[in-house]
Scaffold this active site. Structure first.
Site, PDB file in Angstrom:
ATOM      1  N   TYR A   1      -1.721  31.794 -45.044  1.00  0.00           N
ATOM      2  CA  TYR A   1      -1.050  32.612 -44.016  1.00  0.00           C
ATOM      3  C   TYR A   1      -0.096  31.732 -43.193  1.00  0.00           C
ATOM      4  O   TYR A   1       0.969  32.180 -42.767  1.00  0.00           O
ATOM      5  CB  TYR A   1      -2.114  33.237 -43.107  1.00  0.00           C
ATOM      6  CG  TYR A   1      -1.575  34.071 -41.960  1.00  0.00           C
ATOM      7  CD1 TYR A   1      -1.131  35.370 -42.176  1.00  0.00           C
ATOM      8  CD2 TYR A   1      -1.521  33.554 -40.663  1.00  0.00           C
ATOM      9  CE1 TYR A   1      -0.643  36.143 -41.127  1.00  0.00           C
ATOM     10  CE2 TYR A   1      -1.038  34.323 -39.606  1.00  0.00           C
ATOM     11  CZ  TYR A   1      -0.600  35.617 -39.840  1.00  0.00           C
ATOM     12  OH  TYR A   1      -0.108  36.372 -38.802  1.00  0.00           O
TER      13      TYR A   1
ATOM     14  N   HIS B   1      -5.576  27.066 -50.844  1.00  0.00           N
ATOM     15  CA  HIS B   1      -6.486  26.486 -49.829  1.00  0.00           C
ATOM     16  C   HIS B   1      -6.942  25.082 -50.219  1.00  0.00           C
ATOM     17  O   HIS B   1      -7.834  24.943 -51.051  1.00  0.00           O
ATOM     18  CB  HIS B   1      -7.704  27.391 -49.640  1.00  0.00           C
ATOM     19  CG  HIS B   1      -7.385  28.646 -48.907  1.00  0.00           C
ATOM     20  ND1 HIS B   1      -7.362  28.723 -47.532  1.00  0.00           N
ATOM     21  CD2 HIS B   1      -7.031  29.868 -49.351  1.00  0.00           C
ATOM     22  CE1 HIS B   1      -7.019  29.940 -47.150  1.00  0.00           C
ATOM     23  NE2 HIS B   1      -6.812  30.656 -48.245  1.00  0.00           N
TER      24      HIS B   1
ATOM     25  N   GLU C   1      -8.652  23.142 -48.425  1.00  0.00           N
ATOM     26  CA  GLU C   1      -9.898  22.790 -47.735  1.00  0.00           C
ATOM     27  C   GLU C   1     -11.142  23.168 -48.518  1.00  0.00           C
ATOM     28  O   GLU C   1     -12.222  22.670 -48.237  1.00  0.00           O
ATOM     29  CB  GLU C   1      -9.934  23.421 -46.334  1.00  0.00           C
ATOM     30  CG  GLU C   1     -10.053  24.947 -46.266  1.00  0.00           C
ATOM     31  CD  GLU C   1      -8.724  25.701 -46.393  1.00  0.00           C
ATOM     32  OE1 GLU C   1      -7.802  25.169 -47.034  1.00  0.00           O
ATOM     33  OE2 GLU C   1      -8.626  26.817 -45.882  1.00  0.00           O
TER      34      GLU C   1
ATOM     35  N   SER D   1     -38.384  23.600 -33.335  1.00  0.00           N
ATOM     36  CA  SER D   1     -39.210  24.048 -34.460  1.00  0.00           C
ATOM     37  C   SER D   1     -39.722  22.871 -35.268  1.00  0.00           C
ATOM     38  O   SER D   1     -40.637  23.004 -36.063  1.00  0.00           O
ATOM     39  CB  SER D   1     -38.384  24.954 -35.375  1.00  0.00           C
ATOM     40  OG  SER D   1     -37.440  24.179 -36.081  1.00  0.00           O
TER      41      SER D   1
ATOM     42  N   GLY E   1     -37.716  21.422 -37.321  1.00  0.00           N
ATOM     43  CA  GLY E   1     -36.737  21.335 -38.405  1.00  0.00           C
ATOM     44  C   GLY E   1     -35.555  20.463 -37.988  1.00  0.00           C
ATOM     45  O   GLY E   1     -35.465  20.039 -36.834  1.00  0.00           O
TER      46      GLY E   1
ATOM     47  N   ASP F   1     -32.266  21.023 -37.546  1.00  0.00           N
ATOM     48  CA  ASP F   1     -31.252  21.481 -36.603  1.00  0.00           C
ATOM     49  C   ASP F   1     -31.729  21.438 -35.153  1.00  0.00           C
ATOM     50  O   ASP F   1     -31.047  20.888 -34.288  1.00  0.00           O
ATOM     51  CB  ASP F   1     -30.787  22.900 -36.948  1.00  0.00           C
ATOM     52  CG  ASP F   1     -30.398  23.033 -38.407  1.00  0.00           C
ATOM     53  OD1 ASP F   1     -30.219  21.978 -39.053  1.00  0.00           O
ATOM     54  OD2 ASP F   1     -30.283  24.163 -38.893  1.00  0.00           O
TER      55      ASP F   1
ATOM     56  N   LYS G   1     -24.354  21.022 -42.189  1.00  0.00           N
ATOM     57  CA  LYS G   1     -25.685  20.400 -42.274  1.00  0.00           C
ATOM     58  C   LYS G   1     -25.640  18.877 -42.474  1.00  0.00           C
ATOM     59  O   LYS G   1     -26.348  18.136 -41.800  1.00  0.00           O
ATOM     60  CB  LYS G   1     -26.454  21.039 -43.425  1.00  0.00           C
ATOM     61  CG  LYS G   1     -27.919  20.723 -43.441  1.00  0.00           C
ATOM     62  CD  LYS G   1     -28.648  21.677 -42.557  1.00  0.00           C
ATOM     63  CE  LYS G   1     -30.140  21.585 -42.650  1.00  0.00           C
ATOM     64  NZ  LYS G   1     -30.753  22.660 -41.864  1.00  0.00           N
TER      65      LYS G   1
END
Ligand code: XMP
Length: 512
Positions: A82, A168, A170, A222, A224, A226, A368
């Site tokens: 675009y 694209h 990326e 938690s 975990g 993150d 992540k």
């Protein structure tokens, strides 16, 4: 002040992926609203501008347009998809309307490498996703690359340092796409490559401090990756103004609660409140066998317990969350358009509004693997940073059928043996997930001279890239043998161990 590349966001779901690729090149970038005034970009010392893709047609009534003065700033501009149509539209070219979008693989043939395609092979696989097409070059531009569907797949105006690409760069499906982006950043904008994880942390810390002021942040931990990294980052920024809450739902793995307490309370000296709600969870789950119902009960109970515990902790203005930039799944095998395959996670949906808490999500632009790097740089141990995923409903979806304390105990002990052997052999780090599943099936066995009649445990060990598909891991037989014999020897109540050899699809990773 780092040199900044401005990414103007025209609404593509891939804008964050562009930012991520720029970080991969160790260059600092900032995503700006598409209509940010050129004067603001100048004030911020922007050394280059990338115009992102977007779902609209440049002719649409509601089409997002940039401040035309960005083309007068004298800094290099790269239009992607675009972004190229915008260049055509604003700089005197022609864009043809198209009703249909063109998705998928194509081939790029580079005619004149110039600075943008420097060092690349002449033919490359690329990924397209566009509607309108540039049909006439703006004055001053020339075509540098073509594809099967466009004579203007790559264009440049070297005098003004304006570049455009129809595809694209990326996304993972475009071969050497990152090299094109690096060529723009370094070869064309001359941006310094000095942006590191440490700088990210320093920036995030300053940002958190500015936002939070003297306020208080609550965070659900938690255990975990993150939420652990978010906690460590928030703690670095605001120390005692952070309070973490860890809910023991009775569905945790062996020693999980102790581990979390030891790490955060003792090691990091974080204000950690552990709420033992295991009895409540087990009471509500009593006799429930249907997997979806179990999940719903666990989810609802978690939110209720969490909300109650936050109230009892006292007033706070912010709720911290380890939200990541929703995973963009870059796998050819799934669907057509990578941008449409975005998942969002919100584990305490609705709660911030009800409690009038402002969200603070220091990781929301990261992927992540970047979060893992941040975690490692903050001093979190490998066991946390590279931890395998663990489902929110925990062992609740790994005890088949109704859940009781006894069954959970058997599963915990069996799972512990499995983890222990996976860690010792190093396979824990090589597979996506490895866990035990409790089967409420009794089979006959023999232990010593005694006949036994005990339960079955299944081993679920899978390899995967993104959990959308998975294959069972082919572990060495002697390792499987050791796990099996240790479980039947050490875990009371189990006389048989079976191995799950199903792929996903058709089987899911978790059994419920
Ligand atoms: P399935 O079983 O759908 O799992 O193949 C895919 C991945 O997601 C994890 N999983 C969950 N994670 N809450 C989570 O946070 C959940 O309710 C949940 N259910 C499954 C699973 O462990 C695997 O990595």
């Amino acid at each position: 002040m780092p040199q900044t590349i401005a990414v103007l966001d025209f609404g593509s779901q891939l804008t964050q992926v562009i930012a991520r690729r720029i970080r991969e090149c160790q260059v600092y970038s900032k995503i700006y609203h598409f209509a940010t005034p050129a004067a603001k970009l100048r004030e911020d010392g922007v050394v280059g501008i990338i115009l992102s893709g977007g779902p609209q047609s440049v002719y649409a009534k509601t089409a997002p347009h940039p401040d035309p003065a960005i083309f007068e700033l004298g800094v290099p501009v790269l239009g992607i998809c675009y972004g190229v149509q915008l260049m055509g539209h604003f700089l005197g070219g022609k864009v043809a309307l198209s009703k249909e979008r063109e998705y998928g693989h194509g081939h790029l043939t580079i005619k004149q490498p110039g600075k943008l395609f420097a060092g690349l092979p002449r033919r490359l696989r690329i990924w397209n996703s566009h509607g309108d097409k540039l049909t006439k070059l703006p004055p001053g531009f020339k075509a540098t690359a073509i594809s099967e569907n466009s004579p203007f797949a790559g264009i440049e105006d070297t005098k003004r340092r304006f570049y455009g690409i129809q595809f694209h760069p990326e996304v993972f499906h475009t071969e050497r796409g990152v090299d094109m982006i690096r060529n723009f950043l370094v070869g064309i904008c001359r941006a310094r490559q000095d942006w590191t994880t440490k700088d990210f942390i320093a920036h995030a810390v300053a940002d958190i401090r500015a936002k939070v002021g003297k306020g208080r942040v609550l965070l659900g931990l938690s255990g975990g990756v993150d939420s652990s990294v978010a906690a460590a980052l928030l703690h670095k920024a605001i120390g005692k103004q952070l309070t973490c809450v860890f809910v023991d739902n009775g569905l945790l793995r062996k020693d999980e609660r102790n581990y979390v307490e030891a790490l955060y309370k003792r090691n990091f000296k974080i204000d950690l409140r552990v709420v033992d709600a295991s009895k409540l969870f087990l009471r509500r789950l009593k006799g429930v066998t249907e997997p979806e119902q179990k999940r719903k009960i666990i989810g609802r109970t978690f939110v209720a317990v969490f909300e109650q515990s936050l109230k009892s902790i006292g007033h706070a203005e912010f709720l911290g969350q380890g939200t990541l930039y929703p995973d963009v799944i870059e796998s050819v095998s799934i669907g057509n358009n990578p941008a449409s395959l975005i998942k969002t996670h919100h584990n305490v949906g609705g709660l911030p509004e009800r409690m009038k808490l402002k969200l603070i999500e220091p990781l929301r632009e990261l992927f992540k693997d970047e979060v893992r790097q941040v975690g490692a740089a903050l001093g979190l141990p490998k066991e946390v940073v590279w931890r395998q995923p663990f489902p929110g409903p925990g062992l609740g979806v790994r005890v088949m059928g109704d859940i009781t304390a006894d069954k959970l105990e058997i599963l915990r002990n069996a799972d512990f043996v499995l983890q222990d052997e996976m860690m010792k052999s190093g396979f824990y780090w090589k597979v996506w997930q490895s866990f035990a599943v409790f089967l409420p099936v009794k089979t006959v066995g023999v232990f010593g001279d005694e006949r036994t009649y005990d339960y079955v445990v299944a081993l679920r060990i899978v390899e995967s890239i993104d959990a959308m598909t998975a294959d069972w891991a082919k572990l060495p037989y002697d390792l499987l043998q050791k796990i099996s014999s240790r479980i039947t020897n050490e875990v009371r109540g189990v006389s048989r161990v079976v191995l799950d050899i199903s792929s996903k699809p058709p089987a899911t990773i978790e059994w419920e």
